[in-house]
Design a protein around this motif. Sequence first.
Motif, short mmCIF file in Angstrom:
data_model
loop_
_atom_site.label_atom_id
_atom_site.label_comp_id
_atom_site.label_asym_id
_atom_site.label_seq_id
_atom_site.Cartn_x
_atom_site.Cartn_y
_atom_site.Cartn_z
N PHE A 70 42.04 48.33 46.16
CA PHE A 70 43.18 47.33 45.73
C PHE A 70 42.48 46.08 44.80
O PHE A 70 41.58 45.58 45.46
N LEU A 71 42.92 45.75 43.75
CA LEU A 71 42.40 44.70 43.01
C LEU A 71 43.64 43.63 42.89
O LEU A 71 44.54 43.70 42.67
N SER A 72 42.78 42.22 43.15
CA SER A 72 43.72 41.08 42.84
C SER A 72 43.21 40.26 41.86
O SER A 72 41.95 40.64 41.28
N ASP A 73 43.72 38.98 41.55
CA ASP A 73 42.99 38.10 40.67
C ASP A 73 41.69 37.76 40.85
O ASP A 73 40.67 37.70 39.95
N GLU A 74 41.29 37.64 42.07
CA GLU A 74 40.04 36.99 42.40
C GLU A 74 39.24 37.69 43.83
O GLU A 74 38.06 37.68 43.86
N ILE A 112 35.11 43.95 51.09
CA ILE A 112 35.74 43.11 50.36
C ILE A 112 34.61 42.44 49.33
O ILE A 112 33.33 42.08 49.59
N ALA A 113 35.13 42.51 48.17
CA ALA A 113 34.33 41.84 46.87
C ALA A 113 35.21 40.52 46.36
O ALA A 113 36.35 40.60 46.33
N SER A 114 34.43 39.78 45.80
CA SER A 114 35.12 38.55 45.14
C SER A 114 35.00 38.46 43.43
O SER A 114 33.98 38.96 43.33
N GLY A 115 35.72 37.95 42.83
CA GLY A 115 35.69 37.85 41.29
C GLY A 115 36.72 38.43 40.48
O GLY A 115 37.80 38.81 40.98
N THR A 116 36.59 38.47 39.47
CA THR A 116 37.54 38.94 38.41
C THR A 116 37.83 40.78 38.80
O THR A 116 36.81 41.30 39.44
N PRO A 117 38.91 41.18 38.33
CA PRO A 117 39.17 42.77 38.59
C PRO A 117 37.81 43.35 37.79
O PRO A 117 37.39 44.53 38.45
N LYS A 118 37.46 42.92 36.61
CA LYS A 118 36.25 43.75 35.99
C LYS A 118 35.04 43.83 36.86
O LYS A 118 34.45 44.68 37.13
N LYS A 119 34.76 42.54 37.68
CA LYS A 119 33.47 42.52 38.31
C LYS A 119 33.75 43.38 39.41
O LYS A 119 33.04 43.94 39.91
N THR A 120 34.89 42.99 40.35
CA THR A 120 34.93 43.74 41.68
C THR A 120 35.09 45.16 41.55
O THR A 120 34.58 45.80 42.41
#
Length: 574
Positions: A70-74, A112-120
Amino acid sequence: MKSIYLDAQASSIVVVEKQGSVCLQFKGTHLWGAGEHFDRVEFLSHPRRNEVEEVFTQQGVHTYLPQPLFLSDEYAFLVQSDRVFTVESQGSDDGIQLTLQGAFSPEDSLVIASGTPKKTLGELLSYLGGVVLPPSWVFGEWASANRWKSEEDVRAVMDAAALHGFPITVLVVEAWSDESTFYTFSEEQGLWPDPRKLIEEMDTQGVHLVLWQIPVYKALEEGRRDIRHEQDLAYVREHGLAVLNKDGTPYTIPEGNWFAGSMVPDFTNPETRKWWFSKRKYLMDMGVSGFKTDGGECILTDDVLFHDGSTGKEMRNRYPQSYIEAYQEFIGPERITFSRAGYLGAQGSMLFWAGDQLSQWSELQAVLNAGLSAAISGIFWWGFDIGGFAGPMPSGELYLRSYELGSLVPVMQWHSEPVGGQFSEVMKSEDRINDRSPWHMAERYGEEVLAITKRYSTMRKSLIWYLVREATVSREMLQPMMRPMFYAFGSAYADIYDQYLLGSSLLVAPILEKGQRARAVTLPDGSWYDLFTGMTMSGPCTVERGYSLGQIGIFINTEDAEFERLKDSFAGLC
């Protein structure tokens, strides 16, 4: 459930675990991912169910290909669990609350990862081991039909493609086998006189043969006998090569489901793999280029047992992936699987298609949702059946709009279900032959159909170099080929799901509604060449464009190092 944080910022997520649920609270206003979904791309406030399901047409909220990512903004989340669970979400001024409910295993984990959708997305795919790159020939045009059942049929379609100027690179033959063992060419006299020679001739023409498969030990129709198949079933039972019930008897697919009554091979058992693929090795020696690994949505109870100790709780989702992975191990990296169902790990498999759709406008809209949601869930090499698969034939307009879109996704394929085939009773057609080839559609709707589809097929061949280039970058950078606008350009574009990037330099804006001849196109920052007007514009801006039949929104990034070559690849469309 163990939490794994890929960076320091990720540890700021609030995770509350209770019996049967995990609740996450975090900053954000959007949610994407969860696998291939037909109803929508963003799913905040819309429930998701993490379960492999086989649904014939009009899939709605159901999916063949869930991904617990699942991706979110951050932030982004990967649930390493094979279990079925539900996903509930709601937004507020404080952010998003995401609740996972299910009978999780103690071994399951939350990454769990943080950052933009592209990064995460890239970080989570790297964590999973990356993405496999298919051979370059898969980016040409595919032809497929369920009704081709002989060497004569295959030669006829190849001759027709050559006659009309369609540069087919892959031919998928479904009804090739004896319909019992699914590993022997049909032995009905005259159907397959010399398949090895046929494959050699196809190879000289640059056409790759892909054969259909299904993971069952088939229960034959009443009154039908096949001695070899009966011997196989006896061997399977004696040596324990099938999925078992708790009492040790072979599990069979329940009534009301595809291949009801059939036993299911247990690919967690090395002996099953050894026996199963020994029957198919001769196909590799002949030069078959891969398999359409259909089905796999066949574990429909928790109360079954597998050789590796798994039960139906895990294998309801895991089974189709274990099936695909067994085939990939058998065929090696130069051949392909083309699958409908899958699960976590599908990123390391080959190709997928969107399953079965009707020839309806709503289904065309649904497959674009499916392609974009699959892409941002790590399923990069994806396509759909141009013009639909089953039921009444598409209108000429729908077929052309579908063809335009289908030529600009990673896998381009047209396919169809035959009248009198497996779904003919539930999805009748008025036609004697449900042939969705361009030349047959032209017989119904006129030569304009043939002219337009030929232009798009020729364009596809000219574009292969770009698709291969971008596929290589996608694999290396762990970025999907089909990119939603928000993924490429940020959350300011999070309300746009009817256009996308194909690779880094093509913006595609399809026509998805009956009678539609114009649409708005949102151009992001940069310099964009409008293929059908010849104008170059600077974004960000929104433009209104007219698109008659045979035209689709195509905008080329002028900053691409090979811009002129890319523009020339579309010369035949204008």
